[in-house]
Each structure stands twice: as C-alpha cells, then as structure tokens.
Design a protein around this motif. Structure first.
Motif, PDB file in Angstrom:
ATOM      1  N   ASN A  59      35.694  33.926  26.331  1.00 23.40           N
ATOM      2  CA  ASN A  59      37.077  34.489  26.259  1.00 23.40           C
ATOM      3  C   ASN A  59      37.413  34.815  27.814  1.00 23.40           C
ATOM      4  OD1 ASN A  59      39.640  34.740  25.600  1.00 23.40           O
ATOM      5  ND2 ASN A  59      39.274  37.154  25.159  1.00 23.40           N
ATOM      6  N   VAL A  60      36.816  33.991  28.795  1.00 27.26           N
ATOM      7  CA  VAL A  60      36.928  34.455  30.143  1.00 27.26           C
ATOM      8  C   VAL A  60      38.508  34.239  30.531  1.00 27.26           C
ATOM      9  CG1 VAL A  60      36.452  33.416  32.626  1.00 27.26           C
ATOM     10  CG2 VAL A  60      34.792  33.993  30.771  1.00 27.26           C
ATOM     11  N   GLN A  61      38.964  35.053  31.259  1.00 30.87           N
ATOM     12  CA  GLN A  61      40.252  35.077  32.098  1.00 30.87           C
ATOM     13  C   GLN A  61      40.394  35.151  33.544  1.00 30.87           C
ATOM     14  OE1 GLN A  61      42.872  34.494  29.909  1.00 30.87           O
ATOM     15  NE2 GLN A  61      41.704  34.538  28.057  1.00 30.87           N
ATOM     16  N   SER A  62      39.517  35.943  34.002  1.00 34.10           N
ATOM     17  CA  SER A  62      39.246  36.295  35.466  1.00 34.10           C
ATOM     18  C   SER A  62      38.177  35.703  36.026  1.00 34.10           C
ATOM     19  CB  SER A  62      39.688  37.770  35.585  1.00 34.10           C
ATOM     20  OG  SER A  62      38.484  38.548  34.949  1.00 34.10           O
ATOM     21  N   ILE A  63      38.054  35.252  37.113  1.00 36.33           N
ATOM     22  CA  ILE A  63      36.855  34.594  37.920  1.00 36.33           C
ATOM     23  C   ILE A  63      36.825  35.108  39.076  1.00 36.33           C
ATOM     24  CG2 ILE A  63      35.627  32.711  38.277  1.00 36.33           C
ATOM     25  CD1 ILE A  63      37.219  31.236  36.127  1.00 36.33           C
ATOM     26  N   MET A  64      35.481  35.426  39.684  1.00 31.45           N
ATOM     27  CA  MET A  64      35.490  35.499  41.247  1.00 31.45           C
ATOM     28  C   MET A  64      34.266  34.431  41.462  1.00 31.45           C
ATOM     29  SD  MET A  64      33.368  38.563  43.469  1.00 31.45           S
ATOM     30  CE  MET A  64      34.329  40.176  42.492  1.00 31.45           C
ATOM     31  N   ASP A  65      34.842  33.745  42.597  1.00 26.16           N
ATOM     32  CA  ASP A  65      33.995  32.842  42.880  1.00 26.16           C
ATOM     33  C   ASP A  65      33.633  33.265  44.239  1.00 26.16           C
ATOM     34  OD1 ASP A  65      32.878  30.459  44.214  1.00 26.16           O
ATOM     35  OD2 ASP A  65      34.975  29.280  44.204  1.00 26.16           O
ATOM     36  N   VAL A  66      32.250  33.696  44.338  1.00 25.45           N
ATOM     37  CA  VAL A  66      31.887  34.319  45.419  1.00 25.45           C
ATOM     38  C   VAL A  66      31.352  33.271  46.568  1.00 25.45           C
ATOM     39  CG1 VAL A  66      31.105  36.393  44.082  1.00 25.45           C
ATOM     40  CG2 VAL A  66      29.385  34.901  44.590  1.00 25.45           C
ATOM     41  N   ALA A  67      31.056  32.111  46.316  1.00 24.41           N
ATOM     42  CA  ALA A  67      30.712  31.222  47.228  1.00 24.41           C
ATOM     43  C   ALA A  67      31.620  29.993  47.273  1.00 24.41           C
ATOM     44  CB  ALA A  67      29.217  30.476  46.900  1.00 24.41           C
ATOM     45  N   VAL A  85      39.757  34.736  42.105  1.00 22.40           N
ATOM     46  CA  VAL A  85      39.633  35.320  43.580  1.00 22.40           C
ATOM     47  C   VAL A  85      38.560  34.580  44.203  1.00 22.40           C
ATOM     48  CG1 VAL A  85      38.836  37.551  44.933  1.00 22.40           C
ATOM     49  CG2 VAL A  85      40.480  37.713  42.973  1.00 22.40           C
ATOM     50  N   SER A  86      38.854  34.121  45.284  1.00 23.94           N
ATOM     51  CA  SER A  86      37.838  33.377  46.319  1.00 23.94           C
ATOM     52  C   SER A  86      37.279  34.100  47.336  1.00 23.94           C
ATOM     53  CB  SER A  86      38.454  32.162  46.809  1.00 23.94           C
ATOM     54  OG  SER A  86      38.979  31.366  45.584  1.00 23.94           O
ATOM     55  N   VAL A  87      35.829  34.229  47.383  1.00 24.59           N
ATOM     56  CA  VAL A  87      35.235  35.090  48.429  1.00 24.59           C
ATOM     57  C   VAL A  87      34.089  34.137  48.995  1.00 24.59           C
ATOM     58  CG1 VAL A  87      33.552  37.026  48.531  1.00 24.59           C
ATOM     59  CG2 VAL A  87      35.331  36.954  46.787  1.00 24.59           C
ATOM     60  N   ASP A  88      33.976  34.407  50.396  1.00 20.25           N
ATOM     61  CA  ASP A  88      33.176  33.754  51.080  1.00 20.25           C
ATOM     62  C   ASP A  88      32.863  34.423  52.629  1.00 20.25           C
ATOM     63  OD1 ASP A  88      32.000  30.392  50.890  1.00 20.25           O
ATOM     64  OD2 ASP A  88      32.003  31.580  53.097  1.00 20.25           O
ATOM     65  N   GLY A  89      31.678  34.260  52.873  1.00 16.80           N
ATOM     66  CA  GLY A  89      31.042  35.226  54.284  1.00 16.80           C
ATOM     67  C   GLY A  89      31.604  34.172  55.237  1.00 16.80           C
ATOM     68  N   ASP A 103      47.552  22.386  49.393  1.00 16.55           N
ATOM     69  CA  ASP A 103      47.817  20.591  49.064  1.00 16.55           C
ATOM     70  C   ASP A 103      47.848  20.447  47.902  1.00 16.55           C
ATOM     71  OD1 ASP A 103      47.678  20.524  51.991  1.00 16.55           O
ATOM     72  OD2 ASP A 103      45.707  19.678  51.914  1.00 16.55           O
ATOM     73  N   LYS A 104      47.274  21.297  46.972  1.00 16.81           N
ATOM     74  CA  LYS A 104      47.527  20.964  45.565  1.00 16.81           C
ATOM     75  C   LYS A 104      48.471  21.918  44.857  1.00 16.81           C
ATOM     76  CE  LYS A 104      42.914  18.971  44.955  1.00 16.81           C
ATOM     77  NZ  LYS A 104      43.245  17.556  44.485  1.00 16.81           N
ATOM     78  N   GLY A 105      49.321  22.677  45.484  1.00 19.67           N
ATOM     79  CA  GLY A 105      50.378  23.382  45.183  1.00 19.67           C
ATOM     80  C   GLY A 105      49.974  24.886  44.514  1.00 19.67           C
ATOM     81  N   TYR A 106      48.902  25.321  45.099  1.00 22.15           N
ATOM     82  CA  TYR A 106      48.348  26.779  44.704  1.00 22.15           C
ATOM     83  C   TYR A 106      48.371  27.613  46.024  1.00 22.15           C
ATOM     84  CZ  TYR A 106      47.364  24.335  40.226  1.00 22.15           C
ATOM     85  OH  TYR A 106      47.356  23.815  38.841  1.00 22.15           O
ATOM     86  N   ILE A 107      48.394  28.948  45.665  1.00 19.53           N
ATOM     87  CA  ILE A 107      48.166  29.979  46.731  1.00 19.53           C
ATOM     88  C   ILE A 107      46.732  30.468  46.257  1.00 19.53           C
ATOM     89  CG2 ILE A 107      48.852  31.971  47.981  1.00 19.53           C
ATOM     90  CD1 ILE A 107      50.423  29.372  48.656  1.00 19.53           C
ATOM     91  N   LEU A 108      45.986  30.457  47.275  1.00 21.19           N
ATOM     92  CA  LEU A 108      44.351  30.952  46.743  1.00 21.19           C
ATOM     93  C   LEU A 108      44.276  32.322  47.313  1.00 21.19           C
ATOM     94  CD1 LEU A 108      41.995  29.297  45.803  1.00 21.19           C
ATOM     95  CD2 LEU A 108      41.131  29.177  48.010  1.00 21.19           C
ATOM     96  N   SER A 109      43.711  33.144  46.345  1.00 19.14           N
ATOM     97  CA  SER A 109      43.550  34.470  46.807  1.00 19.14           C
ATOM     98  C   SER A 109      42.217  34.573  47.482  1.00 19.14           C
ATOM     99  CB  SER A 109      43.485  35.230  45.452  1.00 19.14           C
ATOM    100  OG  SER A 109      43.376  37.103  45.784  1.00 19.14           O
ATOM    101  N   THR A 110      42.141  34.897  48.655  1.00 20.82           N
ATOM    102  CA  THR A 110      40.888  34.989  49.429  1.00 20.82           C
ATOM    103  C   THR A 110      40.450  36.355  49.882  1.00 20.82           C
ATOM    104  OG1 THR A 110      41.864  34.410  51.524  1.00 20.82           O
ATOM    105  CG2 THR A 110      41.195  32.581  50.151  1.00 20.82           C
TER     106      THR A 110
END
Length: 268
Positions: A59-67, A85-89, A103-110
C-alpha cells in the motif's frame, strides 16, 4: 563531506577512493549521455511490473528516490500516481531529471543533498525508499555504508520498504565479467565494461557511438555482505531478486535487487 579532515587525508594517502568520488565522475557531458545509456523505453519493458507489485502489496503511496539520476524511476512512478521526492548528490543529474520530467508534463520535487544528510535535508517519512542503478556501490567507506543505511531506515515509515540494487559483483570478482545488457543498460551501441577489477574497486568504462569515453568507480559489494548490512541496520526481512526474478541461479543475474522491509517479520 568528511567531518574528520585528518581521516580523509589518511585515506587519500593510502590511495583509497572516497564516497565523494562520484561527484567528479558525473561530469556534465557524461550526464548528458546518461539517458542514451539507459534507453528509457527498453528499461521500462525489462522491469515490467516488478516495482508496482511490491508497492501494491505494501500500500505504498509516497516514494523517496534517493539516487534519482536523470529521473527514469521518479518519472515512471509519478506517471502511476505516486507522490515522489527525487534526491541526488549530483546537481547535474537533478537538472537533467527535472528537464526530463517537464518534457513529460510533470514537475519533479527535487532535493540536492548527500545521502548521509537525509534526516537533515529531507522532510517527512516515506512508504518506500529506492536506491537503484548500482548507486549504493559509490560508497567506499564501511562507516559511510552503515550510516547511509541508517539514514534510509530513519526516513521510512514504521512499515516502510527499502529497495536497493547492485551489480552481481560476486560473479565479477570470482568468474570475470559478462553481461546480457538486457535489464539495466539497454542503450544501442553503448559499451559498459570493467577495465579494472580489484577486491576494493571496480572501474567501469562507458563508451558511446561518438567515441566519447567515461569512467565510474564502484566498490564491489558482495551479495551476502549487503544482506548482512541490511539486517544489522534493523530491517526485519530481506528478499533478494536476480534481474527482477525471485528464483535464480546465484551466478546468473547481472543485478541483484534487495527488498528490505522495515517492519518486524510475521512470526506466525
């Protein structure tokens, strides 16, 4: 990012690579070619519903993509309606990820931050945290590996799940390198081959059709060692897949994917 300057100087004097090495490896021109290496369409086809099945079961709703890299998984999960939420160093990677999403119509939260500072720089807890693309093997220091996994653990909700992958370094170290290039780096006419293999370093060389060449340095984590780290961090259960399959022969997969549940395993 090393607080102890003396420790950093000692490691460098011994010829040891530091966790921060990746910041130098991912130069602008390499980042600009990263999507050519991946091939988003082929990569999506090779993964199938693997991640979505795991998310649905929990039942995942929220994801942190750390790389997050150039945003392949972040964008895919946004398309499926997840909060991401997209995270990168690497700031270069995040800029490209933001443009790819737009380009695909989304605003990424970084969030541009080091994994060792997640609890300081990223708000909230998440149902799932993913660390994909062999990224965890950028960590060359034992203390850093344990610290980062503790940071991952702390950012998950009580019943959250961590998904972290790695190359099959057991095979590379014991048998030599071979790859089907079917699941991860699917780009046409792009070569990704190790040019240096040692117990504490595997250096990959990436060659593109225009003859440009880039290198990435990785620490060759063995599967059993990685599983041990996850359990010692506190994860209640760890299931390891080979190239997105639960049943596999140990020497066959190109990549291992570890699915680690934070919650206490069912004892019934």
């Amino acid at each position: 990012m090393y607080a102890d300057k003396e420790q950093k100087e000692i490691l460098q004097s011994k010829g040891c690579l530091l966790t921060d090495q990746y910041l130098h490896d991912y130069e602008d021109c390499f980042v600009n070619k990263w999507d050519e290496l991946i091939d988003w369409e082929k990569r999506a086809k090779s993964e199938g519903s693997f991640f979505y099945d795991i998310f649905r079961q929990r039942n995942v709703q929220s994801i942190m993509d750390v790389a997050a890299g150039t945003g392949f998984h972040s964008v895919r999960f946004l398309e499926q309606g997840y909060r991401v939420v997209s995270v990168d160093g690497s700031a270069n990677m995040l800029v490209q990820a933001f443009e790819n999403a737009r380009d695909k119509g989304y605003i990424l939260s970084t969030v541009h931050t080091d994994w060792r500072r997640l609890s300081f720089d990223v708000q909230g807890e998440y149902d799932a945290l993913i660390c994909l693309g062999n990224s965890f093997t950028h960590l060359f220091d034992e203390h850093d590996r344990r610290r980062v996994l503790s940071e991952f653990y702390s950012k998950l909700k009580p019943d959250g799940v961590l998904i972290v992958d790695q190359r099959n370094y057991d095979r590379i170290l014991d048998e030599g390198y071979s790859s089907k290039h079917k699941y991860y780096y699917c780009g046409e006419n792009v070569s990704a081959e190790p040019v240096q293999v040692k117990d504490d370093l595997v250096q990959f060389e990436y060659t593109f059709p225009d003859a440009s060449v880039f290198h990435l340095n990785m620490f060759p984590l063995r599967k059993a060692y990685m599983q041990k780290l996850l359990y010692e961090t506190g994860f209640g259960s760890v299931t390891t897949y080979g190239d997105f399959q639960e049943t596999f022969r140990g020497e066959e997969p190109d990549f291992y994917i570890h699915v680690a549940d934070k919650g206490i395993p069912d004892q019934s």
